[in-house]
Design an enzyme around this catalytic site. Structure first.
Site, PDB file in Angstrom:
ATOM      1  CD  GLU A 119      12.035 -46.747  63.020  1.00 11.87           C
ATOM      2  OE1 GLU A 119      11.176 -47.355  62.332  1.00 11.87           O
ATOM      3  OE2 GLU A 119      12.389 -45.586  62.779  1.00 11.87           O
ATOM      4  CG  ASP A 146      12.846 -43.537  65.175  1.00  7.92           C
ATOM      5  OD1 ASP A 146      13.575 -44.257  64.468  1.00  7.92           O
ATOM      6  OD2 ASP A 146      11.629 -43.390  64.953  1.00  7.92           O
ATOM      7  CD  GLU A 173      12.886 -40.336  63.053  1.00 12.51           C
ATOM      8  OE1 GLU A 173      12.898 -40.603  61.843  1.00 12.51           O
ATOM      9  OE2 GLU A 173      11.872 -40.427  63.761  1.00 12.51           O
ATOM     10  CG  HIS A 231       8.342 -46.214  65.987  1.00 12.65           C
ATOM     11  ND1 HIS A 231       7.252 -45.621  65.378  1.00 12.65           N
ATOM     12  CD2 HIS A 231       9.337 -45.298  65.916  1.00 12.65           C
ATOM     13  CE1 HIS A 231       7.582 -44.407  64.957  1.00 12.65           C
ATOM     14  NE2 HIS A 231       8.831 -44.175  65.275  1.00 12.65           N
TER      15      HIS A 231
END
Ligand SMILES: *[C@@H]1O[C@H](CO)[C@@H](O)[C@H](O)[C@H]1NC(C)=O
Ligand SMILES: *[C@@H]1O[C@H](CO)[C@@H](O)[C@H](O)[C@H]1NC(C)=O
Ligand SMILES: *[C@@H]1O[C@H](CO)[C@@H](O)[C@H](O)[C@H]1NC(C)=O
Length: 455
Positions: free
Chosen positions: A229, A231, A234, A245
């Site tokens: 993932e 991001d 956020e 990640h």
């Protein structure tokens, strides 16, 4: 005879599974994006968004009886995962009325936090960008930049308006799992680096086994669904982070046991749950992001994220993830780190991750699972996710408050934002800010420095 009957049943359950319901026609909201080669040289792409399967009504194929109510499965329809997938359908979605998902203008998407509807209320949502009616739009981000506008002025502490990439299957797992008859058109196949276990259907079977949950909570089963993932965003009005990640697997992968990394197994997981985050506040600049700060969250702004490779080509190894903001026509470079033991950089690299983890006393599981090079491999085939959510586990404190809660806030890395640690308690934030919302717009993908006026 029995053998033959059993074989027929087995065949039947292979043919059927995670069916499509037809009570509400599935009509994806349109959300065009642009692909750019140079500033001002962009081509429009007619993309659309689809609501994740987990939010949808699940009912028996033969009628309107729920397969899942509150936080439990109907034991008759769902004695086990395969039978349940054969007996149950996920239905089309009324995006606006049931889920509060609207497109206020072309290329813009608004996600409302709490929506009162005929069934009670809906909390949060998660949608995926689609290239066509039944395929996700796949992104290769290496040596590219990804840009969009956001309005977080109505997104208070405790909430998270998220824009990120997950390494999901292009067809939502339709071709890889015979039990999945719905596919990307119905938002199936989700995975992320938390290996979430609250997903109702994984690999074409219902996650019935071991499913439990407190009332009001979503529940969770024996299996989780893992994948890398990235991001991009956020955030709420008071805090933001961008975070790669990685995982030891290279596609959506079902996990069980320690592989899912729950509780004490966190650093045995297939995926790096912590990631290597860049949060300006946590990294020592408390004046950079927020209302009336350098990036003023009372007004919309643009977020540019660049995936720089070591040799400046699309086939190179990921070296650095750079960030710019643009607001009122002005390019704002990302804030620089002010933490003892960490170089004063404003981007993410393996050196930065190692230094930050050491300075904050965190486990560098990101590095253990391959760091930037591993992230780069996953960035070649990502699905775009847009969501708004509240946090039933730790009230979003990891993003916008002190975390861990019991740690001394003056210890480096503990304080991540100025929000009250209780602001994000789900019951509290849902009652206080049901009308909160986030608007994402003007999504662009292109060569480095092609999607915004860099000078
Ligand atoms: C469970 O499903 C069965 C048949 O599929 C149905 O007859 C029954 O009413 C359902 N139970 C509940 C509590 O919804
Ligand atoms: C990362 O940022 C630093 C300054 O903060 C800069 O010197 C360096 O060139 C950047 N790395 C890349 C690959 O862009
Ligand atoms: C891209 O634009 C930024 C911001 O103006 C600038 O600092 C950087 O050098 C540019 N990078 C390239 C590769 O042109």
């Amino acid at each position: 005879m029995y053998r033959a009957a059993a074989a027929t049943l087995l065949f039947a359950s292979l043919v059927l599974g995670q069916q499509v319901g037809t009570n509400t026609p599935e009509k994806h909201p349109s959300m065009p994006i642009e692909v750019c080669t140079a500033p001002g040289s962009c081509t429009k792409e007619n993309t659309e968004v689809v609501l994740d399967a987990n939010w949808r009504w699940t009912h028996v194929t033969t009628g309107y009886t729920n397969c899942y109510t509150g936080s439990s499965w109907n034991a008759t329809a769902c004695p086990d995962g395969e039978t349940c997938a054969a007996n149950c359908a996920i239905d089309g979605a009324d995006y606006e009325k049931t889920y509060g998902i609207t497109t206020p203008s072309s290329g813009a998407l608004k996600l409302k936090f709490v929506t009162k509807n005929d069934n009670g209320q809906n909390v949060g949502s998660r949608v995926y960008l689609m290239a066509s009616a039944d395929k996700y739009r796949m992104f290769n981000l290496l040596n590219k930049e990804f840009t969009f506008d956001v309005d977080v002025s109505n997104l208070p502490c405790g909430l998270n308006g998220a824009v990120y990439f997950s390494e999901m299957d292009e067809d939502g797992g339709l071709s890889r799992f015979s039990g999945n008859k719905a596919g990307a058109k119905y938002g199936t196949g989700y995975c992320d680096s938390q290996c979430p276990q609250d997903i109702k259907f994984i690999n074409g079977a219902a996650n019935v086994e071991g499913w439990g949950g407190d009332s009001g909570d979503s529940g969770a089963g024996k299996y989780g669904t893992c994948c890398a993932e990235m991001d991009i965003w956020e955030a709420n009005m008071d805090a933001t982070a961008y975070t790669p990640h990685v995982c030891s697997v290279n596609e959506q992968t079902r996990c069980e046991g320690a592989d899912c990394g729950a509780g004490d197994d966190r650093y045995s997981s297939l995926c790096d749950k912590d990631g290597c985050d860049f949060n300006s506040f946590r990294l020592g600049n408390q004046e950079f992001y927020g209302p009336e700060k350098t990036v003023d969250t009372t007004k919309p702004f643009t977020i540019v994220t660049q995936f720089v490779t070591d040799d400046g080509t699309d086939t190179g190894t990921l070296k650095s993830i750079n960030r710019f903001y643009v607001q009122d026509g002005k390019v704002i470079p990302n804030s620089q780190v002010v933490v003892e033991g960490v170089d004063p950089v404003n981007n993410i690299s393996d050196e930065f991750c190692t230094q930050q983890k050491t300075a904050f006393g965190d486990n560098n599981y990101f590095g253990t699972l391959g760091g930037m090079a591993a992230m780069g491999k996953s960035l070649e085939k990502m699905v775009l996710v847009l969501s708004v959510w509240d946090d039933h586990a730790v009230s979003m404190n990891w993003l916008d408050s002190n975390f861990p809660n019991d740690a001394d806030p003056s210890k480096p890395g503990v304080s991540r934002g100025r929000c009250d640690p209780e602001a994000g308690l789900p019951a509290k934030v849902e009652a206080a800010h049901p009308d909160a919302s986030v608007i994402y717009s003007n999504i662009k993908l292109g060569a480095i420095n092609s999607t915004f006026a860099a000078n």
